[in-house]
Design an enzyme around this catalytic site. Sequence first.
Site, mmCIF file in Angstrom:
data_model
loop_
_atom_site.group_PDB
_atom_site.id
_atom_site.type_symbol
_atom_site.label_atom_id
_atom_site.label_comp_id
_atom_site.label_asym_id
_atom_site.label_seq_id
_atom_site.Cartn_x
_atom_site.Cartn_y
_atom_site.Cartn_z
ATOM 1 N N GLY A 209 -5.279 -6.235 -3.673
ATOM 2 C CA GLY A 209 -4.140 -7.194 -2.957
ATOM 3 C C GLY A 209 -2.999 -6.216 -2.474
ATOM 4 O O GLY A 209 -3.287 -4.833 -2.034
ATOM 5 N N SER A 210 -1.700 -6.416 -2.441
ATOM 6 C CA SER A 210 -0.759 -5.527 -1.969
ATOM 7 C C SER A 210 -0.519 -4.237 -2.588
ATOM 8 O O SER A 210 0.308 -3.194 -1.944
ATOM 9 C CB SER A 210 0.636 -6.546 -2.218
ATOM 10 O OG SER A 210 0.414 -7.450 -1.158
ATOM 11 N N THR A 211 -1.079 -4.083 -4.004
ATOM 12 C CA THR A 211 -0.909 -3.007 -4.623
ATOM 13 C C THR A 211 -1.660 -1.713 -3.896
ATOM 14 O O THR A 211 -1.427 -0.754 -4.240
ATOM 15 C CB THR A 211 -1.510 -2.975 -6.103
ATOM 16 O OG1 THR A 211 -2.743 -3.305 -6.012
ATOM 17 C CG2 THR A 211 -0.639 -4.048 -6.884
ATOM 18 N N PHE A 212 -2.639 -2.248 -2.905
ATOM 19 C CA PHE A 212 -3.307 -1.238 -2.113
ATOM 20 C C PHE A 212 -2.444 -0.636 -0.811
ATOM 21 O O PHE A 212 -2.818 0.264 -0.387
ATOM 22 C CB PHE A 212 -4.624 -1.921 -1.680
ATOM 23 C CG PHE A 212 -5.461 -1.198 -1.019
ATOM 24 C CD1 PHE A 212 -6.198 -0.044 -1.748
ATOM 25 C CD2 PHE A 212 -5.894 -1.275 0.398
ATOM 26 C CE1 PHE A 212 -7.339 0.780 -1.188
ATOM 27 C CE2 PHE A 212 -6.946 -0.384 0.978
ATOM 28 C CZ PHE A 212 -7.591 0.597 0.214
ATOM 29 N N LYS A 213 -1.524 -1.398 -0.671
ATOM 30 C CA LYS A 213 -0.577 -1.003 0.642
ATOM 31 C C LYS A 213 -0.186 0.595 0.487
ATOM 32 O O LYS A 213 -0.110 1.048 1.718
ATOM 33 C CB LYS A 213 0.478 -1.963 0.730
ATOM 34 C CG LYS A 213 0.058 -3.310 1.257
ATOM 35 C CD LYS A 213 1.334 -4.386 1.359
ATOM 36 C CE LYS A 213 0.881 -5.592 1.917
ATOM 37 N NZ LYS A 213 1.462 -6.656 1.484
#
Lengths: 381, 629
Positions: free
Chosen positions: B318-322
Amino acid sequence: MIERRLTRERGMSLAEKLGSVSWSFVVLLGLMAGVGYAMLYSAAGGSPEPWAFRHGLRFGFGVLMMLAIAMVDIRIMLRLAWPLYLLGVGLLVLVALHGEVGKGAQRWLDLGGFQLQPSELMKILLVIALARWFHRASLERVGNPLFLVPPLIATAIPVALVLKQPNLGNALITLMVAGAVFFAAGVRWWKFALVIGAVAVAAPIVYESLHDYQRQRILTFLDPESDPLGAGYHVIQSKIALGAGGMFGRGFLQGTQSQLNFLPEKQTDFIFTMLAEEFGFVGAASVLALNLLVVLYGLAMALACRHQFGRLVAAGITVNFFLYVFVNIAMVMGMIPVGGVPLPLISHGGSAMITVLIGFGVLMSVHVHRAVEIEGEQGEV
Amino acid sequence: MRREQGRRAVFTRRMLLVGAGQVAIMGAMGARLYQLQVVESERYKTLAEENRISVRLIPPPRGRLTDRFGEPIAANRQNWRAMLVAERTDDVGATLATFAEIVPLTEADRARVERELRRRRRFVPVVVRDHLDWEEMARLEVNAPDLPGIMTDVGQSRIYPGGEAFAHVVGYVAPPAEADLDGDPMLELPGIRVGRAGLERAHDQALRGRAGSVRLEVNAVGRVIRELAREEGTPGQDVTTTLDAGLQQFAAARIAEESAAAVVLDARNGEVMAMVSSPSFDPSLFDTGVSAAQWREWTTNPRAPLINKAIAGLYAPGSTFKMVVALAALEARVVSPGERIFCAGVTELGDARFHCWKRGGHGWLDMREAIKQSCDCYFYEIAKRTGIDRIAAMANRFGLGLQPPIELPGARAGLIPTRAWKRATQGVAWQQGETLVHGIGQGFIQTTPLQLAVMTARLVNGGRAVEPHLTRAIGGVPAPGGSAGDWPLIGIPEAHLRLIRDAMAGVVNERGGTAYASRLPAEIGAEMGGKTGTTQVRRITMAERERGLRRQQDLPYEWRHHALFVGFAPSQDPVYACAVIIEHGGGGSAAAAPVARDIMAETLRRDPARRQAPPRPALQVAAAERSGR
């Protein structure tokens, strides 16, 4: 000199009889019993209990009995030969009906704390009976086949009874002892060849009728490694113990095979193995030589006897002893099937010791009375 | 007279023949005896020795596992046992009856003892009761005269003082199975245990030690006569782990209610300070054997208590990949840190519409704000500009999609897709829309919580490729990888890393940041940086979106989103990195961030300032050498 005197006198005094006993032979037997005592002491892990002390006691009693029998006039034995034979057969019948069952066979007769194996006694009684039969016979009569029929029947009856117990080993020994008397009496070679040939033909048939455990023994003998933890175990462990003994042995009480119980029945059947492990080839060969000496002594007594009855009796008893030794030692070395035959005078076991000494008593009686004149013979002399 | 002489002659001749035969037979037996006793003696002597000597192994004590401070997390306990030797008592039944009056004995115990007594030889001890306590032992000793045949001895059993909190990391021991038999004769011993999972399995060889042996003289039935020689074994080595037992306990308790996992790393060197997975199991149950019912419960439980979710649970990041996407874009120079991109709440690509989590959109955002507010549209745009293959390459540099070299068996590599991967596995070309989806950490991408923690550590430690590890020392010898310098740089400009770190600090500590509610309490005296993540378990349909059914707690449990948070602290000079995932927790900011906050606060409370872990021996030596020079 002495012979002339003995021939002359019909009745010998007790002192004279005792004087003419072969004391060196008695010493020889004592030596054997001493070896037995030592080995039974070791078999118990260094203790006179439970075997060695009783062994010594029995030997003492047996020797007295032997000397007593040696004093009995040989002519009395001649007269009583057939009644004694019938007594033996009667005991065999009794044991078949009421005997103690041990190890799958009816062999023992319990005589109030004293166990008797009639098949052992029977061999001596059969020898006396056969000697009685051949005592009067000239070589010509012996050559007559019909003359041989009654002694053959007399042999067949006890052999059949022993076989029925079942005790194959003893039956065969009985047969061979009888054969020795027949041979000594002068029965022709070709007749033996005929009988042996017949046995060879009959063997497969007999094998079929054997008990499982007897067949197993024969099969194990043929290939002991095939069943190392079963019946072959005994023989393999015995051979290991013999080999481990080496030339000089591991020392008294030091045989690991026997002291750690890898060796089965070391106080009876396998006592020779134990001796060979602890005293090596030197000790074992010495005991072998001792036994041979006893046998040769017996033969010498037979040859020295002046009447046919004594000769035949002495020959039969000597061969009987020899067969004991042979069967036992060959068995522990893996040369013949395991047979449950003790080593005379050395193994623990009352019945065997007593019967062996009874036999030697008769042998010594022959020796003491080697020069007496037996009436029945006179006509032929 | 002549007749008599003839008979006698025949008799003499034949007896001499018989005598000769007997001598020959005796001679043959003597020859045979000579062959057995002299010629073949050596062979039989060897056989006799083999008969006589029995070599028995003495199992060494198994090495302990400790945390970084030396606190035991797997140890051995003396197991006091009462045994019965049948041959030393006249009446087994009476002895057992007396025994039962002194120490309780169940019917099952009694039946087992009687069964074993029947099966074994009379001198072999049979265990009557084990795990006796001190008082029971004392009662047995006092009553010894009334208990013929009873003897007591002490064995060892494995205990896990940390219990369930450590189960997934430490693993457990169990009797060896067929597959465990590796030729080590020790494994044949009764009562021996081998590591079957976790560190117990990974370090089994070191922990096991080497068995000693004793040469015994035995008799034909196997009874021991005496001891001939003894060779002492080597006890198993102690293994010092990187774990902080107190932190591990805290983290486990914090996530206990959820199906969740959390990892705390020392960002500077990759040491795993805590690794928990929930729900868990009691590792000591394997020592005595797990009941079929218990096993069925574990394996059919949808929350999978036996799985270590920290290393084997696969989740879209999820957004932790951004942050990875941002770094890839910066490196590709398709966006500058200051460039502002407009978020209207939805991005259109051809016929497809890609929504931002914020319905109305964020308006104009630069990179720092986009990370702080976790704007999806911004990352749709820069992912599109960067391309999936450059994003994947950057992800790999942060350890994603690669098997981590952690000691634990069963760690998963996850998946970072590329164009080539899709063509090879699915046979169709990569779609640009998929790049957008992967730009916010969704789609095919799969990661484990451990990988996310490693990613975070590499983001904040100056770009060093630290690898996660659990072993500090084995038998006092330090394991490699203890200092930052042991790890190579991954080649990210410090300016880019500083930007990302700063943005992540904003996520937690600035108004408008997605984890502002989860900033550290003031008493800690340090700030935390981080990034929330929320991943869909199931696609939200257009109909649902229009109906407005979007509140996670209204959905059935198994349809709710996974909640993620990756973080580090202190934000200015990062030391620790963590990753938390709460399965079906709802949203990252609501469910995962508070958990991470608490764990990180505890981590800082336990910081070396107040509780210094002893430095690794190698460092001491190095320092001594330096000062010596």
